[in-house]
Structures are given as C-alpha cells and as structure tokens.
Design a protein around this motif. Structure first.
Motif, PDB file in Angstrom:
ATOM      1  N   VAL A   1     -12.294   3.761  12.766  1.00 23.70           N
ATOM      2  CA  VAL A   1     -12.376   4.936  13.273  1.00 23.70           C
ATOM      3  C   VAL A   1     -11.404   5.074  14.475  1.00 23.70           C
ATOM      4  N   THR A   2     -10.446   5.968  14.102  1.00 26.34           N
ATOM      5  CA  THR A   2      -9.196   6.333  14.981  1.00 26.34           C
ATOM      6  C   THR A   2      -8.837   7.365  15.499  1.00 26.34           C
ATOM      7  N   ARG A   3      -8.128   7.438  16.442  1.00 25.13           N
ATOM      8  CA  ARG A   3      -7.568   8.827  17.025  1.00 25.13           C
ATOM      9  C   ARG A   3      -6.185   9.222  16.388  1.00 25.13           C
ATOM     10  N   VAL A   4      -5.848   8.367  15.362  1.00 22.86           N
ATOM     11  CA  VAL A   4      -4.405   8.723  14.663  1.00 22.86           C
ATOM     12  C   VAL A   4      -4.968   9.610  13.592  1.00 22.86           C
ATOM     13  N   GLN A   5      -3.948  10.768  13.768  1.00 15.40           N
ATOM     14  CA  GLN A   5      -4.234  11.900  12.987  1.00 15.40           C
ATOM     15  C   GLN A   5      -3.990  11.419  11.433  1.00 15.40           C
TER      16      GLN A   5
ATOM     17  N   CYS B   1       0.798  -1.027  -0.003  1.00 21.47           N
ATOM     18  CA  CYS B   1      -0.034  -0.070   0.140  1.00 21.47           C
ATOM     19  C   CYS B   1       0.640   1.369   0.054  1.00 21.47           C
ATOM     20  N   ARG B   2       0.612   1.979  -0.800  1.00 25.16           N
ATOM     21  CA  ARG B   2       1.093   3.363  -0.814  1.00 25.16           C
ATOM     22  C   ARG B   2       0.507   4.467   0.132  1.00 25.16           C
ATOM     23  N   ASP B   3      -0.753   4.416   0.083  1.00 24.42           N
ATOM     24  CA  ASP B   3      -1.275   5.300   1.322  1.00 24.42           C
ATOM     25  C   ASP B   3      -2.679   4.896   1.615  1.00 24.42           C
ATOM     26  N   TRP B   4      -3.519   5.440   2.428  1.00 27.96           N
ATOM     27  CA  TRP B   4      -4.566   5.048   3.306  1.00 27.96           C
ATOM     28  C   TRP B   4      -5.543   4.570   2.040  1.00 27.96           C
ATOM     29  N   ASN B   5      -5.530   5.213   0.813  1.00 30.44           N
ATOM     30  CA  ASN B   5      -6.805   4.835  -0.084  1.00 30.44           C
ATOM     31  C   ASN B   5      -6.476   3.521  -0.576  1.00 30.44           C
ATOM     32  N   ASP B   6      -5.061   3.024  -0.693  1.00 35.36           N
ATOM     33  CA  ASP B   6      -4.658   1.793  -1.047  1.00 35.36           C
ATOM     34  C   ASP B   6      -5.142   0.871  -0.056  1.00 35.36           C
TER      35      ASP B   6
ATOM     36  N   VAL C   1      -6.166   2.847  19.999  1.00 36.89           N
ATOM     37  CA  VAL C   1      -6.134   3.929  18.998  1.00 36.89           C
ATOM     38  C   VAL C   1      -7.605   4.129  18.264  1.00 36.89           C
ATOM     39  N   GLY C   2      -8.495   3.254  18.432  1.00 38.34           N
ATOM     40  CA  GLY C   2      -9.851   3.116  17.729  1.00 38.34           C
ATOM     41  C   GLY C   2     -10.360   1.807  17.787  1.00 38.34           C
ATOM     42  N   GLU C   3     -11.318   1.897  16.751  1.00 44.80           N
ATOM     43  CA  GLU C   3     -12.197   0.594  16.571  1.00 44.80           C
ATOM     44  C   GLU C   3     -12.358   0.291  15.259  1.00 44.80           C
ATOM     45  N   ILE C   4     -12.635  -1.205  14.887  1.00 42.95           N
ATOM     46  CA  ILE C   4     -12.842  -1.551  13.633  1.00 42.95           C
ATOM     47  C   ILE C   4     -14.313  -2.196  13.680  1.00 42.95           C
ATOM     48  N   ARG C   5     -15.056  -1.798  12.673  1.00 52.90           N
ATOM     49  CA  ARG C   5     -16.514  -2.010  12.695  1.00 52.90           C
ATOM     50  C   ARG C   5     -16.734  -2.981  11.417  1.00 52.90           C
TER      51      ARG C   5
ATOM     52  N   VAL D   1      -6.035   9.729   9.899  1.00 50.16           N
ATOM     53  CA  VAL D   1      -6.437   8.455   9.579  1.00 50.16           C
ATOM     54  C   VAL D   1      -8.050   8.321  10.505  1.00 50.16           C
ATOM     55  N   GLU D   2      -8.723   9.490  10.681  1.00 44.20           N
ATOM     56  CA  GLU D   2      -9.733   9.413  11.792  1.00 44.20           C
ATOM     57  C   GLU D   2     -10.731   8.523  11.364  1.00 44.20           C
ATOM     58  N   ASN D   3     -11.177   8.474  10.029  1.00 45.73           N
ATOM     59  CA  ASN D   3     -12.351   7.431   9.583  1.00 45.73           C
ATOM     60  C   ASN D   3     -11.993   6.835   8.179  1.00 45.73           C
ATOM     61  N   LEU D   4     -12.126   5.758   8.031  1.00 41.60           N
ATOM     62  CA  LEU D   4     -11.860   4.881   6.681  1.00 41.60           C
ATOM     63  C   LEU D   4     -13.329   4.116   6.537  1.00 41.60           C
TER      64      LEU D   4
END
Length: 131
Positions: A51-55, A26-31, A91-95, A57-60
């Motif tokens: 959903v994360t607190r990672v700057q 992966c080259r970025d969060w879109n990948d 740092v967040g959650e996966i749904r 990458v708050e919502n994917l």
C-alpha cells in the motif's frame, strides 16, 4: 527442528536476493507483482500487499488460490508489516501474511523480515525504472 528453520531462512535469503536481481527485468508493476508473488508463494506465504502513496501504485495485492492450506488446521493468521521507504521518505507499507502454527511465530517473523527487506528493495528498483 532448528536445522530446518535455518535452511528455510537461508532459502528466504536466496529467494530475496533473486527477487532483487530479477526486479531489474520487470517491465511494469504487474511483472513486479507476479515476480514477488512467485517468490513468496514458494516460501509458504499466503498473501502480500503493498500500500503506497506513490501515484499509479497505490495497491499491489496477491493471494493464491489455495489461501488456506489444507494441512494447517491449528494455525493462526499472522501479519508482518514493514514500512516502505524511498530514500528517507516513508511512502507506504508492505504486509506479508501467512497461516502459522503457534510454535513457528518467531520463525515466521524472521522469514518475513528477510522477504520484507527484499520486497522493499525490489520495489525501489522498479520505482526508479518506471518513474
């Protein structure tokens, strides 16, 4: 039957391993989003959200165009939530969500456990690469 359920869990394990391996490319969060959505879609999931607190990458989030399957009339919308950890820090959650027939609730949970673990590991790989 139970043989089909075992095969689908084995398929989830395989897709999860491939997701983790391919996360290295992966080259970025879109990948990451596209790769994860591809694996979950193949397994019959109908949405996922990180959903994360990672700057940065708050919502994917992903939901396919066929969000409500035509052949699942008596299904309920099921959500499986997994905490997202980097190291020992949450740092967040996966749904992970899907429409599921009542007799497959437990099976959905097993599949979601497998894929949730893989999504978490792939996320950690990408987080290391991008930060």
């Amino acid at each position: 039957g139970s043989a089909d359920k075992r095969r689908s869990v084995q398929l989830a394990l395989l897709h999860g391993k491939v997701l983790v391996l391919e996360a290295e490319n992966c080259r970025d969060w879109n990948d990451f989003l596209k790769l994860t959505a591809e694996k979950l879609d193949k397994l019959g999931f109908h949405s996922f959200k990180v959903v994360t607190r990672v700057q940065g990458v708050e919502n994917l989030e992903w939901m396919p165009s066929h969000a409500r399957p035509w052949n699942v009339e008596s299904a309920e919308w099921m959500k499986h939530v997994r905490l997202l950890r980097i190291g020992h820090e949450v740092v967040g959650e996966i749904r992970l969500c899907s429409y599921v027939e009542e007799d497959l609730f437990d099976h959905f949970d097993r599949m979601a456990d497998v894929m949730g673990e893989a999504v978490e590991e792939a996320f950690r790989i990408c987080h290391r690469k991008f930060n």
